[in-house]
Write an enzyme that holds these catalytic residues in place. Structure first.
Site, PDB file in Angstrom:
ATOM      1  N   SER A   6      11.408  37.706  44.343  1.00 22.38           N
ATOM      2  CA  SER A   6      10.167  37.233  43.744  1.00 22.38           C
ATOM      3  C   SER A   6       9.201  36.939  44.881  1.00 22.38           C
ATOM      4  O   SER A   6       9.139  35.819  45.372  1.00 22.38           O
ATOM      5  CB  SER A   6      10.448  35.980  42.912  1.00 22.38           C
ATOM      6  OG  SER A   6       9.276  35.465  42.367  1.00 22.38           O
ATOM      7  N   CYS A   7       8.462  37.947  45.323  1.00 25.68           N
ATOM      8  CA  CYS A   7       7.823  37.941  46.634  1.00 25.68           C
ATOM      9  C   CYS A   7       6.308  37.914  46.569  1.00 25.68           C
ATOM     10  O   CYS A   7       5.716  37.905  45.508  1.00 25.68           O
ATOM     11  CB  CYS A   7       8.256  39.184  47.413  1.00 25.68           C
ATOM     12  SG  CYS A   7      10.045  39.379  47.496  1.00 25.68           S
TER      13      CYS A   7
END
Length: 472
Positions: A6-7
């Site tokens: 989840s960048c």
């Protein structure tokens, strides 16, 4: 265990950067306590077969693999997750920026449990790409053939171009070249907007238009807006994704971003740079957490103000942050720099690894569970945990060390550049290896001192403390 990154990502074109570098970077966010390592994968001439531990997919790999840097997980139990690197041809790749496709499009081309996912993408792509376009095409062909179980964004760069690729369904994808004078920031959503299939600045699955038309997702003659057709636009985007894009635009293009709000759903994917961007611009963005706004979770905020309203860019679950810088007019061994910050970048140090290095320091090749102090990951995490306990009190010490070490790194890079003139390929590899080791050593020494300073200073903050008489 299902691991998805989840960048937050950034891409900068060569005319948007101050020194002509093409720059891509990303925070790898997954778990707050999950070590990463930094390694160099050697070139390989024999053919082999890749078997995914996550999905079981089997992919034959050719025997002309280039060497490359990578940041794999501490364990391969769930797969390699090499995530990011620069190969010996000067191609950089970062994978992935996890995203979501809407339910309707997935009804026509669903994700598969046996495909190629984030875990495999760097491993099966980066060793075989000689340009950024070639990397996009290779991964696109593999997605079309084997399918995938995830919607993802993938970053590619070489010395001329930066590309952002989006996997939008189980077997289909599109990619856009970032204009040379522009940048893009991405936050866990499908972001590419209007696709021009006749332009060389776009690439896509061969049947992407036909697929969309046949399933009444798009009508011929209308703009082919990838974000609208395949992506999402819901309340979770307004809390989780849009605010990070808003803050990136606010930092890097303050004039163009006027009028945008944290929950704007119409912000552009591509933004023209208003001033030359440094490699530090990418680092500052990836290290940010809404400083200077009411949304900073680390700030002393007035009563009733919710500093956790929006998902920040740098956060506790950042495993590592990388900025991949492809510089111009230098030998490849030292031109390309893999900047790496272990742990949370706001509480860590970007260390320059010259892509021509033949190895990495021992503490970057270590790191596991349980924690052990022979690991660079855990060394930086320890300092970060000590800072966390009294974040605002220790900010001046933290930023002072970060700035001083970065200045040393800049000087080291300039010295290394000067030493490269006239050297053979073997000599350049040795120079890159020596300079990389020195960069890590400089950072290690300063951060070891900082950690002990934080430890000593923290002892007086105990809840068991009392205003005692020093004579008793």
């Amino acid at each position: 265990m299902t691991t998805r990154s989840s960048c937050t990502s950034i891409l900068i074109g060569k005319k948007a950067s101050a020194d002509g570098s093409v720059i891509i970077g990303r925070n790898e966010d997954s778990k707050a306590s999950w070590p990463k390592q930094m390694v160099v994968r050697p070139a390989r001439t024999e053919t082999t077969t890749f078997v995914s531990k996550e999905t079981g997919v089997t992919i034959p790999l050719p025997g002309d693999a280039l060497s490359y840097t990578a940041t794999p997980e501490w364990t391969d139990q769930y797969g390699l997750f090499e995530e990011d690197g620069i190969n010996s041809a000067g191609v950089a790749m970062s994978a992935t920026e996890s995203a979501y496709a809407n339910a309707r499009v997935l009804g026509f081309d669903s994700f598969t449990d046996q495909g190629t996912n984030e875990e495999a993408m760097v491993t099966i792509t980066l060793p075989y790409a000689h340009t950024a376009r070639e990397g996009v095409q290779r991964l696109g062909d593999l997605i079309a053939q084997y399918g995938t179980g995830e919607a993802n964004g993938i970053l590619f760069a070489d010395h001329d171009e930066a590309w952002y690729m989006e996997v939008v369904t189980g077997h289909r994808w599109a990619a856009q070249r970032i204009p040379d004078d522009s940048f893009a920031v991405v936050a866990n959503q499908l972001s590419i907007q209007e696709v021009d299939f006749d332009s060389t600045d776009f690439m896509a699955s061969a049947d992407l238009r036909d697929f969309a038309a046949a399933n009444h997702l798009w009508q011929a003659g209308q703009p082919f807006n990838l974000r609208h057709i395949f992506g999402t636009n819901d309340q979770s985007d307004r809390v989780y994704n849009y605010p990070r894009v808003w803050y990136g635009h606010r930092m890097l293009a303050p004039v163009a971003s006027q009028g945008e709000t944290p929950e704007s759903s119409t912000m552009p994917f591509i933004v023209r740079a208003e001033q030359p961007l440094q490699v530090e611009s990418a680092m500052d963005f990836l290290s940010s957490h809404y400083q200077g706004t009411p949304f900073d979770p680390a700030a002393r905020l007035p009563h009733g103000v919710d500093g956790h309203r929006y998902r920040p860019i740098a956060l506790a679950k950042t495993q590592e942050s990388h900025v991949l810088q492809l510089r111009q007019d230098l030998p490849a061994e030292i031109a390309n720099i893999h900047w790496l910050a272990m742990g949370v970048p706001a509480e860590s140090q970007y260390v320059p690894f010259f892509a021509g290095t033949t190895t990495t320091p021992a503490n970057y090749q270590a790191g596991a569970l349980p924690a052990s102090m022979d690991s660079a990951y855990w060394q930086y995490k320890l300092a970060g945990v000590l800072v966390d306990a009294h974040f605002n009190h220790f900010q001046a010490k933290l930023t002072g060390v970060q700035g001083a070490v970065h200045a040393q790194h800049v000087a080291l890079i300039a010295k290394t550049d000067a030493q490269a003139a006239g050297k053979s390929a073997a000599e350049l590899a040795a120079l890159a290896t020596t300079a990389t080791a020195e960069a890590a050593r400089l950072s290690d020494a300063s951060w070891a001192k900082l950690t002990m300073d934080l430890l000593a200073s923290s002892t007086d903050f105990s809840p068991l403390n009392f205003n005692t008489d020093p004579n008793l």
